[in-house]
Scaffold this motif. Structure first.
Motif, short mmCIF file in Angstrom:
data_model
loop_
_atom_site.label_atom_id
_atom_site.label_comp_id
_atom_site.label_asym_id
_atom_site.label_seq_id
_atom_site.Cartn_x
_atom_site.Cartn_y
_atom_site.Cartn_z
N ASP A 5 22.40 29.66 2.71
CA ASP A 5 22.58 30.97 3.36
C ASP A 5 22.33 30.85 4.86
N ARG A 59 22.35 36.28 -6.74
CA ARG A 59 23.52 35.42 -6.57
C ARG A 59 24.31 35.33 -7.89
N LEU A 95 26.46 38.34 -8.18
CA LEU A 95 27.65 38.28 -7.33
C LEU A 95 28.75 37.44 -7.98
N ASP A 152 27.38 38.06 1.50
CA ASP A 152 27.61 38.12 0.06
C ASP A 152 29.08 37.94 -0.30
#
Length: 318
Positions: free
Chosen positions: A132, A44, A47, A15
């Protein structure tokens, strides 16, 4: 002088790395007076918003359940975003939860990523596509290399030696899968047969448990594709209906005659009368579209999720 668009991948392993790289990419653009768009899972987006702080107010956020349902809708979201402020450069972070996709959808996502290099050529946009590394298998991380000419690493963009020519990639993905022997097959060699196909798709789809909205979209998509086959293909025109893995497939086949353009239905047409409009519309309506040709003719396969398979809108964000 206008600056060429960019299409860069970001392979991240946590992250913190995601937030730092995606947030830095967007902040660079905001500081230059550019617009910013994020199409991503809710986690996401959070974040990125935290990383940007007050600057997040200048970013347009679109949840993946909207932007990527179906997947090719992401093009429409971005094209509309660009059209809203002509000439203003836009930075875009685009990511979806690929692990939730069926195999047919993943093949189509390969097309979408490679075709982005052609669809957005000449447009004032910088695309960053995160992948990812913690959760995606090597086969999906491979898309990050093959479809992007740049790799973002620690705030810098490096040339990607693994980048493959988009036309070559699209041509290789245009393979033909023949219908199974137990498929329901309709002979549709006349324009009047389009209504028969629509009725059959509606009846069989409803009987097999497809949701009403899915049946509506599939009915429209097969009408467009079959009409296109009747106008531009050669007889016989056939429609095959069957299930394949976790997808319900509506497969339009005609006698062919011309090589299939890898860009057919991939690049948005300028006018609804254009040859590729039917395929372009179909991609906005169903989960995945395959197009290919061989000695048996031209094959267009329209995929929707079989009953029991959830779409992104039915799942909790990753």
């Amino acid at each position: 002088m206008s600056v060429a668009p960019t299409h860069t991948s970001l392979v991240y392993d946590g992250d913190r790395a995601y937030a730092t790289e995606a947030g830095g990419f967007l902040r660079e653009g905001l500081e230059q007076g550019q617009r910013a768009l994020v199409m991503a899972p809710q986690s996401r987006m959070e974040l990125v918003a935290t990383e940007l702080g007050p600057d997040a107010d200048a970013v347009d956020f679109v949840d993946e359940a909207v932007a990527y349902e179906p997947q090719w809708n992401a093009y429409r979201v971005l094209l509309d975003h660009l059209a809203a402020t002509p000439g203003v450069r836009t930075r875009v972070v685009a990511e979806q939860a690929l692990a939730r996709r069926a195999p047919a959808e993943l093949v189509d996502y390969r097309r979408l990523e490679s075709a982005a290099n052609l669809v957005f050529a000449g447009r004032p946009v910088d695309l960053l596509c995160p992948y990812d590394a913690r959760t995606l298998p090597a086969g999906l991380l491979d898309i990050a290399l093959r479809a992007h000419d740049g790799l973002r690493v620690e705030g810098a963009v490096l040339p990607n030696a693994g980048f493959r020519d988009p036309m070559e990639e699209l041509a290789d993905l245009a393979s033909v899968v023949h219908p199974p022997v137990d498929a329901t097959t309709l002979d549709c060699s006349y324009q009047s047969d389009v209504s028969l196909v629509r009725r059959t798709v509606r009846a069989k789809g409803s009987r097999d448990g497809l949701a009403t909205g899915v049946v509506d979209d599939l009915e429209l998509a097969v009408s467009e594709v079959l009409t296109n086959a009747l106008l531009h293909g050669s007889p016989p025109a056939l429609v095959h209906l069957y299930e394949e893995a976790d997808m319900w497939v509506c497969h339009v086949q005609d006698g062919g005659g011309l090589p299939v353009d890898p860009l057919a239905g991939v690049v948005p047409p300028d006018d609804p009368s254009d040859h590729g409009y039917g395929l372009w519309l179909a991609r906005q309506l169903v989960a995945a579209v395959d197009v290919g040709s061989d000695l048996t003719g031209t094959h267009v396969r329209l995929h929707v999720r079989a009953p029991g398979r959830a779409g992104l809108g039915d799942l909790q964000p990753a």
